[in-house]
Design an enzyme around this catalytic site. Structure first.
Site, PDB file in Angstrom:
ATOM      1  N   HIS A 134      -6.497  -7.159  -0.560  1.00  0.00           N
ATOM      2  CA  HIS A 134      -6.562  -5.713  -0.781  1.00  0.00           C
ATOM      3  C   HIS A 134      -5.769  -5.337  -2.040  1.00  0.00           C
ATOM      4  CE1 HIS A 134      -6.849  -6.383   3.651  1.00  0.00           C
ATOM      5  NE2 HIS A 134      -7.910  -5.631   3.473  1.00  0.00           N
TER       6      HIS A 134
ATOM      7  N   HIS B 100       0.817  -1.225   0.000  1.00  0.00           N
ATOM      8  CA  HIS B 100       0.000   0.000   0.000  1.00  0.00           C
ATOM      9  C   HIS B 100       0.850   1.274   0.000  1.00  0.00           C
ATOM     10  CE1 HIS B 100      -3.691  -2.203   0.463  1.00  0.00           C
ATOM     11  NE2 HIS B 100      -3.347  -2.711   1.633  1.00  0.00           N
TER      12      HIS B 100
ATOM     13  N   ASP C 135      -3.073 -10.604  -2.613  1.00  0.00           N
ATOM     14  CA  ASP C 135      -3.605 -10.094  -1.345  1.00  0.00           C
ATOM     15  C   ASP C 135      -5.068  -9.683  -1.569  1.00  0.00           C
ATOM     16  OD1 ASP C 135      -2.221  -8.716   1.392  1.00  0.00           O
ATOM     17  OD2 ASP C 135      -4.064  -7.734   0.710  1.00  0.00           O
TER      18      ASP C 135
HETATM   19 ZN   LIG Z   1      -4.148  -7.175   2.625  1.00  0.00          ZN
END
Ligand SMILES: [Zn+2]
Length: 320
Positions: free
Chosen positions: A161, A122, A159
């Protein structure tokens, strides 16, 4: 095939605070999932500033330095909790992944798995967020290009996300292909199919978002039907995996249904891509995964896939 397993216990010193899902116990859970005596001995090192700067701005590197030193509990850039040791740990995580790149590119190992914290995908060039300080895998890609003569890199991210930071860093860079399967709508809200890159990077970002409740059919299907054909054209010289195991069934931070066998099969597919185009060069990096017993089992399944011989891979992925 020899799989190098790199894990630095210093990563347990990064403590986001009591009750936080990205907890030091994740390291022990992942280690429990490894075969006995699996750990590779390696000289631990912290990434130096110039290596962090392969992907991050000087201002952001200074911000992390300043805020961790000043005792901040959370980076001012977003939802990333830190403690007094977090800078050292974050630099060590990057250093470990760079060591893995060196091992694989020098053919000392066929492939490698890095058990590191904090996760990285991220983190953008100038912003830590989503528990991530430095983007471990993005720095690994640029490092392989700068130091190991690799030109084209695939980053595959399963993942739950979306790896917004990785996408952002390489959005206009056609030399790094970013492929992601992720839950949508979900944190961080990016990763739409129409986000396909820009400028020289147009066409080297490929997002496959799926609703909560998706599993093998959707995710392995996307890898087989979207990623495999794309790699026929891109022909990566190094394969990197953002191995987030929060896409496993029963994770507290996701609603996907992947099983341990699914992680073995996803891994084998990527081993095959690496074998076909990249002389087997593949480095996998731990991202999420917050159910401790689930993380242990998924890591076991993942390493099992990394250690697969080509013969055991072949029947599964007839597509390539
Ligand atoms: Zn994640």
């Amino acid at each position: 095939m020899t799989t190098a397993i790199l894990a630095d216990p210093v990563s347990k010193l990064h403590d986001p605070g009591q009750g936080h899902p990205e907890q030091p116990a994740r390291f022990d859970a992942a280690i429990r999932g490894l075969p006995p005596d699996a750990l590779t001995s390696f000289a631990r090192r912290e990434a130096v500033r110039a290596e962090l700067a392969l992907c991050h701005t000087a201002d952001y590197i200074r911000l992390v330095d300043r805020e961790v030193s000043a005792g901040y509990l959370q980076l001012s850039t977003g939802d990333t909790q830190v403690g007094p040791d977090s800078l050292e740990v974050a630099r060590s995580a990057v250093g470990t992944v760079l060591t893995a790149v060196d091992l694989v590119c020098s053919a000392e190992a066929s492939n490698a798995f890095c058990v590191v914290r904090p996760p990285g995908h991220h983190a953008t060039a100038n912003r830590g967020m989503g528990f991530c300080i430095f983007n471990n895998i993005a720095i690994a890609a640029r490092y392989a290009q700068a130091r190991q003569g690799i030109q084209r890199v695939l980053i595959a991210d399963w993942d739950v996300h979306h790896g917004n930071g990785t996408q952002d860093i390489f959005y206009e860079d056609g030399s790094v292909f970013f492929f992601s399967t992720h839950q949508s709508p979900w944190y961080p809200g990016t990763g739409h199919p129409f986000e396909t890159g820009a400028g020289p990077g147009l066409g080297t970002t490929l997002n496959c978002p799926f609703r909560a409740g998706s599993g093998r059919k959707e995710i392995l299907g996307a890898f087989e039907q979207k990623l495999v054909p794309a790699m026929e054209e891109f022909r990566p010289e190094l394969v990197l995996i953002s191995a987030g195991f929060d896409s496993r069934i029963n994770d507290p931070l996701g609603n996907f249904l992947l099983s341990d066998q699914d992680f073995t099969d996803l891994t084998r597919l990527l081993v095959l891509i690496a074998t076909k185009y990249a002389s087997g060069r593949l480095v996998s990096v731990l991202e999420g995964g917050y159910n401790l017993s689930g993380l242990e089992q998924a890591v076991r399944a993942h390493v099992n896939g990394l250690e697969s011989t080509l013969e055991t891979c072949r029947p599964m992925t007839h597509a390539i």
